[in-house]
Design an enzyme around this catalytic site. Structure first.
Site, mmCIF file in Angstrom:
data_model
loop_
_atom_site.group_PDB
_atom_site.id
_atom_site.type_symbol
_atom_site.label_atom_id
_atom_site.label_comp_id
_atom_site.label_asym_id
_atom_site.label_seq_id
_atom_site.Cartn_x
_atom_site.Cartn_y
_atom_site.Cartn_z
ATOM 1 N N LYS A 131 0.824 -1.229 -0.045
ATOM 2 C CA LYS A 131 0.024 0.158 0.037
ATOM 3 C C LYS A 131 0.932 1.230 0.143
ATOM 4 O O LYS A 131 1.873 1.337 0.827
ATOM 5 C CB LYS A 131 -0.824 -0.076 1.138
ATOM 6 C CG LYS A 131 -2.001 -1.035 1.171
ATOM 7 C CD LYS A 131 -2.868 -0.710 0.077
ATOM 8 C CE LYS A 131 -4.181 -1.698 0.098
ATOM 9 N NZ LYS A 131 -5.483 -1.343 -0.824
ATOM 10 N N ASP B 106 -0.209 -0.218 -4.443
ATOM 11 C CA ASP B 106 -1.492 0.374 -4.835
ATOM 12 C C ASP B 106 -1.573 1.641 -4.166
ATOM 13 O O ASP B 106 -1.455 1.739 -2.816
ATOM 14 C CB ASP B 106 -2.357 -0.886 -4.044
ATOM 15 C CG ASP B 106 -4.119 -0.371 -4.078
ATOM 16 O OD1 ASP B 106 -4.309 0.958 -4.554
ATOM 17 O OD2 ASP B 106 -4.931 -0.951 -3.778
ATOM 18 N N GLU C 219 -1.591 -0.002 -8.906
ATOM 19 C CA GLU C 219 -3.038 -0.056 -8.792
ATOM 20 C C GLU C 219 -3.755 1.439 -8.376
ATOM 21 O O GLU C 219 -2.952 1.831 -7.334
ATOM 22 C CB GLU C 219 -3.398 -1.047 -7.602
ATOM 23 C CG GLU C 219 -4.703 -1.874 -8.052
ATOM 24 C CD GLU C 219 -4.940 -2.835 -6.887
ATOM 25 O OE1 GLU C 219 -4.543 -3.863 -6.946
ATOM 26 O OE2 GLU C 219 -6.071 -2.623 -6.272
ATOM 27 N N ASP D 154 -8.747 0.185 -9.820
ATOM 28 C CA ASP D 154 -9.744 -0.553 -9.017
ATOM 29 C C ASP D 154 -10.777 0.304 -8.533
ATOM 30 O O ASP D 154 -11.771 0.127 -8.930
ATOM 31 C CB ASP D 154 -8.684 -1.026 -7.538
ATOM 32 C CG ASP D 154 -9.575 -1.308 -6.525
ATOM 33 O OD1 ASP D 154 -10.725 -1.772 -6.684
ATOM 34 O OD2 ASP D 154 -9.070 -1.657 -5.315
ATOM 35 N N LYS E 255 -14.098 -7.032 -7.942
ATOM 36 C CA LYS E 255 -14.372 -7.440 -6.616
ATOM 37 C C LYS E 255 -15.681 -7.613 -6.449
ATOM 38 O O LYS E 255 -16.590 -6.907 -6.786
ATOM 39 C CB LYS E 255 -13.996 -6.409 -5.459
ATOM 40 C CG LYS E 255 -12.576 -5.986 -5.483
ATOM 41 C CD LYS E 255 -12.182 -4.946 -4.475
ATOM 42 C CE LYS E 255 -10.627 -4.590 -4.528
ATOM 43 N NZ LYS E 255 -10.318 -3.583 -3.537
HETATM 44 MG MG MG Z 1 -6.809 -1.546 -4.515
#
Ligand code: MG
Length: 339
Positions: free
Chosen positions: A155, A179, A205, A230, A252
């Site tokens: 992250k 991401d 991402e 995303d 997702k």
């Molecule tokens: Mg993500």
């Protein structure tokens, strides 16, 4: 048909910090659909970013259950009914029912969901394991501790992103994805990703804000790593407008409303020459296993939600040397852990 549901609290092993906030407990919802002597299991992992909370899931589920016809194994009719009840949003609530129906159908036919979809369980990808935001030293320590996972998702979205990646690259030879969770401006993204390219990073991402498709296009054109959407790609109709702006999308269940729509998204993405990642929220092995049944169809998996949880009440898909291993019991193949 009888639908029952209630709260499912999942405690994170360590606080899950990303660019826009920190989570300690996931306030999910579990659901059981009983029909013709069988029980299908489902889970919702609502995300405030997409307008859902546990309360909205609990209040949407009765109307969604009502939208089901007489035979809950007619999955196309079910999805149409859900979208008629709530044309927009409530995706996690829809996903909980949708996966319970797939579980029921598989149990009724006596076959695992991957098999009723015609998918080869040996073709599952490896999943990444996420390193949440912390100090560079702490993130490097967690990366070292995650030695059993050959793929890490880092992250980012801090003032010290390069320090983080440098510290982690020094600590591990794992494949790294990053991401930013929409934290960078397009200019920052291009500058940061250009610097990141020296650290053997697989993909990036969501570098910029969810609504900034032109920013995504700019980053993709000027930055040297593959760019995945995303937050910018939630459901089916987002795909045609994002094609050309990114190299791939992260699908997702909790964003799109379940396996049935996720399948349509995977094929639509392919038609638009997009690569596909399957991702997750903080979910137990129940919802993670549901997504994993689709994983033989995708290029990348980020299905680590249950690995981040200390009190997962379910058993289903497992991870061996990073690779997803699907259960071969009928339906989702998920069982409650003995306590
Ligand atoms: Mg993500």
């Amino acid at each position: 048909m009888n639908v029952e549901f209630g709260p499912l609290d999942l405690t994170l092993r360590s606080p899950f910090r990303i660019a826009r906030g920190t989570q300690h407990v996931a306030h999910n919802v579990q659901i059981e659909v009983a029909y013709d002597g069988l029980v299908g299991l489902g889970e919702a992992a609502p995300s405030a970013f997409y307008g859902e909370r546990r309360e909205t899931v609990l209040s949407a589920l009765p109307s969604l259950a009502e939208a089901l016809g007489d035979d809950p194994t007619f999955l196309e009719d079910a999805t149409t009914g859900f979208d008629r009840a709530f044309p927009h949003g409530n995706a996690a609530a829809k996903a909980a029912l949708d996966m319970a129906l797939y579980d029921l159908l598989g149990k009724r036919l006596g076959m695992p969901v991957y098999r009723l979809l015609g998918l080869n369980p040996a073709a599952t990808p490896r999943t990444s394991f996420t390193i949440a935001l912390d100090t560079p030293a702490e993130m490097a320590r967690k990366a070292r501790d995650a030695g059993e996972y050959p793929l890490l998702k880092i992250k980012l979205g801090t003032a010290y992103d390069l320090e983080i990646v440098r510290a982690i690259r020094d600590a591990t030879s794992a494949t790294l994805r990053v991401d930013a969770n929409a934290a960078w401006t397009p200019k920052e993204a291009i500058r940061t990703i250009t610097a990141l390219a020296d650290y053997d990073i697989e993909l990036v991402e969501q570098p910029v804000a969810a609504g900034d498709l032109e920013g995504l296009r700019l980053v993709r054109e000027h930055a040297p790593l593959p760019v995945f959407a995303d937050e910018s790609c939630v459901t089916l109709e987002d795909i045609p407008r994002i094609a050309g702006c990114v190299d791939g999308i992260n699908i997702k269940l909790m964003k799109c409303g379940g396996l049935h729509t996720a399948l349509k998204m995977i094929h639509t993405a392919r038609a638009h020459h997009l690569q596909v990642m399957l991702g997750c929220m903080i979910e137990s092995s129940l919802a993670i296993t549901a997504a994993a049944h689709l994983s033989p169809l995708v290029d990348y998996a980020d299905l680590d939600g249950a690995l981040l949880v200390a009190d997962d009440p379910f058993r289903g898909v497992t991870v061996e040397h990073g690779k997803l291993v699907l259960p071969d019991a009928p339906g989702l193949g998920v069982h409650r852990r003995a306590t």
